[in-house]
Design an enzyme around this catalytic site. Structure first.
Site, PDB file in Angstrom:
ATOM      1  N   GLU A  56       0.826  -1.213   0.000  1.00 54.60           N
ATOM      2  CA  GLU A  56       0.000   0.000   0.000  1.00 54.60           C
ATOM      3  C   GLU A  56       0.858   1.260   0.000  1.00 54.60           C
ATOM      4  O   GLU A  56       0.552   2.234  -0.699  1.00 54.60           O
ATOM      5  CB  GLU A  56      -0.926   0.006   1.236  1.00 54.60           C
ATOM      6  CG  GLU A  56      -1.902  -1.141   1.274  1.00 54.60           C
ATOM      7  CD  GLU A  56      -1.391  -2.342   2.048  1.00 54.60           C
ATOM      8  OE1 GLU A  56      -2.206  -3.002   2.713  1.00 54.60           O
ATOM      9  OE2 GLU A  56      -0.163  -2.629   1.987  1.00 54.60           O
ATOM     10  N   CYS A  88      -0.493   0.405   7.462  1.00 56.62           N
ATOM     11  CA  CYS A  88      -0.947   0.776   6.125  1.00 56.62           C
ATOM     12  C   CYS A  88      -2.374   1.334   6.140  1.00 56.62           C
ATOM     13  O   CYS A  88      -2.730   2.156   5.301  1.00 56.62           O
ATOM     14  CB  CYS A  88      -0.874  -0.427   5.188  1.00 56.62           C
ATOM     15  SG  CYS A  88       0.812  -0.969   4.866  1.00 56.62           S
ATOM     16  N   THR A 165      11.837 -45.448  -3.875  1.00 61.45           N
ATOM     17  CA  THR A 165      12.605 -44.200  -3.781  1.00 61.45           C
ATOM     18  C   THR A 165      14.105 -44.446  -3.744  1.00 61.45           C
ATOM     19  O   THR A 165      14.886 -43.498  -3.804  1.00 61.45           O
ATOM     20  CB  THR A 165      12.203 -43.412  -2.518  1.00 61.45           C
ATOM     21  OG1 THR A 165      12.460 -44.216  -1.356  1.00 61.45           O
ATOM     22  CG2 THR A 165      10.720 -43.060  -2.557  1.00 61.45           C
ATOM     23  N   SER A 172      20.028 -43.808  -4.372  1.00 61.66           N
ATOM     24  CA  SER A 172      18.864 -43.085  -4.884  1.00 61.66           C
ATOM     25  C   SER A 172      19.247 -41.961  -5.839  1.00 61.66           C
ATOM     26  O   SER A 172      18.369 -41.284  -6.376  1.00 61.66           O
ATOM     27  CB  SER A 172      18.056 -42.495  -3.721  1.00 61.66           C
ATOM     28  OG  SER A 172      18.852 -41.577  -2.975  1.00 61.66           O
ATOM     29  N   LEU A 208      21.026 -28.911   1.175  1.00 58.13           N
ATOM     30  CA  LEU A 208      19.680 -28.427   1.508  1.00 58.13           C
ATOM     31  C   LEU A 208      19.551 -26.907   1.380  1.00 58.13           C
ATOM     32  O   LEU A 208      18.914 -26.251   2.203  1.00 58.13           O
ATOM     33  CB  LEU A 208      19.271 -28.875   2.914  1.00 58.13           C
ATOM     34  CG  LEU A 208      19.175 -30.391   3.132  1.00 58.13           C
ATOM     35  CD1 LEU A 208      18.768 -30.686   4.566  1.00 58.13           C
ATOM     36  CD2 LEU A 208      18.183 -31.030   2.165  1.00 58.13           C
ATOM     37  N   GLY A 292      13.583 -39.308   4.173  1.00 62.82           N
ATOM     38  CA  GLY A 292      13.359 -40.698   3.843  1.00 62.82           C
ATOM     39  C   GLY A 292      11.935 -41.137   4.155  1.00 62.82           C
ATOM     40  O   GLY A 292      11.127 -40.362   4.684  1.00 62.82           O
ATOM     41  N   PRO A 293      11.622 -42.403   3.859  1.00 64.78           N
ATOM     42  CA  PRO A 293      10.243 -42.883   4.025  1.00 64.78           C
ATOM     43  C   PRO A 293       9.783 -42.943   5.473  1.00 64.78           C
ATOM     44  O   PRO A 293       8.577 -42.863   5.735  1.00 64.78           O
ATOM     45  CB  PRO A 293      10.292 -44.282   3.408  1.00 64.78           C
ATOM     46  CG  PRO A 293      11.724 -44.689   3.446  1.00 64.78           C
ATOM     47  CD  PRO A 293      12.505 -43.439   3.275  1.00 64.78           C
ATOM     48  N   THR A 294      10.722 -43.053   6.433  1.00 68.92           N
ATOM     49  CA  THR A 294      10.313 -43.138   7.835  1.00 68.92           C
ATOM     50  C   THR A 294       9.775 -41.801   8.329  1.00 68.92           C
ATOM     51  O   THR A 294       8.647 -41.718   8.844  1.00 68.92           O
ATOM     52  CB  THR A 294      11.492 -43.588   8.725  1.00 68.92           C
ATOM     53  OG1 THR A 294      11.958 -44.863   8.279  1.00 68.92           O
ATOM     54  CG2 THR A 294      11.052 -43.698  10.172  1.00 68.92           C
TER      55      THR A 294
END
EC number: 3.5.4.26
Length: 357
Positions: A56, A88, A165, A172, A208, A292-294
């Site tokens: 604004e 604002c 995976t 992987s 990451l 991971g899958p866990t």
């Protein structure tokens, strides 16, 4: 409330402006504003980053004296509190606008309804709810943090055609191709933090971070490490940006790491609801999970996952690591239903975005 075709057109422009802040405004919401005088757009603004002028303010600066008697279209209720910048709502009153159209109320308890009240008490006509669904979608994480007390959680998965995976040998890298892996960077950039588990860290030593040209915002990296196994000298601790370890054990002194000792669940692992509540307290809007899958399965089983971002490669692995570990789902009737939101081809791979029903 009734809205005209022009109202929709100007709000659509405000939302397009807001989208420019999608990768930079966090932890603030992405907001756009359009000032219209006598059917002509005289001011535009969008919020780029926390601490910088709000949408604004920028739109009013561009409009100048033509803001007097104008209509302001804003993708979120104008703020009413003193943060890093002035309210604002007061700026709109002082500029002399006669009407404000907002897409939605601000879910932040410091603002919700108060910005609209300031405008109404000053004699400004306030209409809200125009294109609200689109406005909420643009700021899903911000809305989730304030309305549900937890971030919006998206789990990224890369899977073979036969649902694995990783191979039986644990490898992987890489299931998907370069186009898919490049696409992941843009999804990381949309998030407030990237979350992974200690198993992934020990196996891959990932960075990451976000590898996009021109991306400057520092994302928080979070490692779920219930037993406190994190070693020193990892790549993620040598890069810019905060690193948090969520653990059940007493803090260890590791350079570049903030240690959160959190309650354990019945299995002796970090309580995931407690972790999400703590992240929300830290102003984390959206969590991007690459684990991971866990851990990914535990998040799903806890009801904490909003979306699955699945990259599927045209390959067969035969035997390997499952997509998710979902203990307790023993019967066909226990299956989870997903809504397909989007699908797209990326090179030879496919990307699917699912929302949990």
């Amino acid at each position: 409330m009734s809205f005209t075709a022009d109202d929709h057109r100007f709000m659509a422009e405000a939302l397009r402006l807001a989208e420019k802040g999608e990768l930079t405004a966090d932890p603030n919401p992405a907001v756009g504003c359009v000032i219209v005088n006598d059917g002509e757009v005289v001011g535009r603004g969008w919020h780029r980053a926390a601490g910088e002028p709000h949408a604004e303010t920028l739109a009013l600066q561009e409009a100048g004296i033509r803001a007097r008697g104008a209509v302001a279209y804003v993708s979120l209720e104008p703020c009413s509190h003193h943060g890093r910048t002035p309210p604002c709502a007061n700026a709109l009153v002082e500029a002399g606008v006669t009407s404000v159209v907002s897409a939605m109320p601000d879910p932040d308890a410091r603002v919700s309804g108060r910005g609209h009240d300031i405008l109404a008490r000053a004699g400004i006509t306030v209409r809200t709810g125009l294109m609200e669904e689109a406005a909420r979608a643009l700021n899903r994480g911000f809305v989730s943090r304030h309305e549900r007390g937890r971030p919006w959680v998206r789990v990224k998965l890369a899977v073979s055609l036969d649902g694995f995976t990783a191979g039986a040998d644990g490898r992987s890298q890489w299931i998907t191709g370069e186009s898919a892996r490049a696409d992941v960077q843009s999804w990381r950039a949309r998030a407030s933090c990237i979350l992974t588990g200690i198993g992934t860290v020990l196996a891959d030593d990932p960075r990451l971070n976000v590898r996009l040209g021109g991306f400057e915002r520092q994302l928080t990296r979070v490692v779920v490490d219930s037993d406190g196994r994190l070693p020193e000298g990892l790549r993620l601790t040598t890069l810019p940006g905060p690193v948090i370890v969520a653990s059940c054990v007493a803090p260890r002194d590791i350079e570049g790491v903030s240690w959160w000792q959190l309650p354990a669940d019945l299995a002796g692992r970090v309580s995931l609801p407690a972790l999400m509540a703590r992240l929300a307290e830290r102003d984390v809007n959206t969590v991007h999970v690459e684990a991971g899958p866990t851990l990914s399965g535990a998040l799903v089983a806890s009801g904490l996952v909003d979306e699955l971002l699945v990259y599927q490669a045209p390959c067969l692995i035969g035997r390997g690591r499952a997509l998710l570990e979902l203990p307790g789902m023993e019967k066909f009737e226990d299956r989870l239903h997903l809504n397909l939101i989007d699908q797209r081809r990326l090179g030879s791979d496919w990307r699917f975005l699912y929302r949990l029903a």
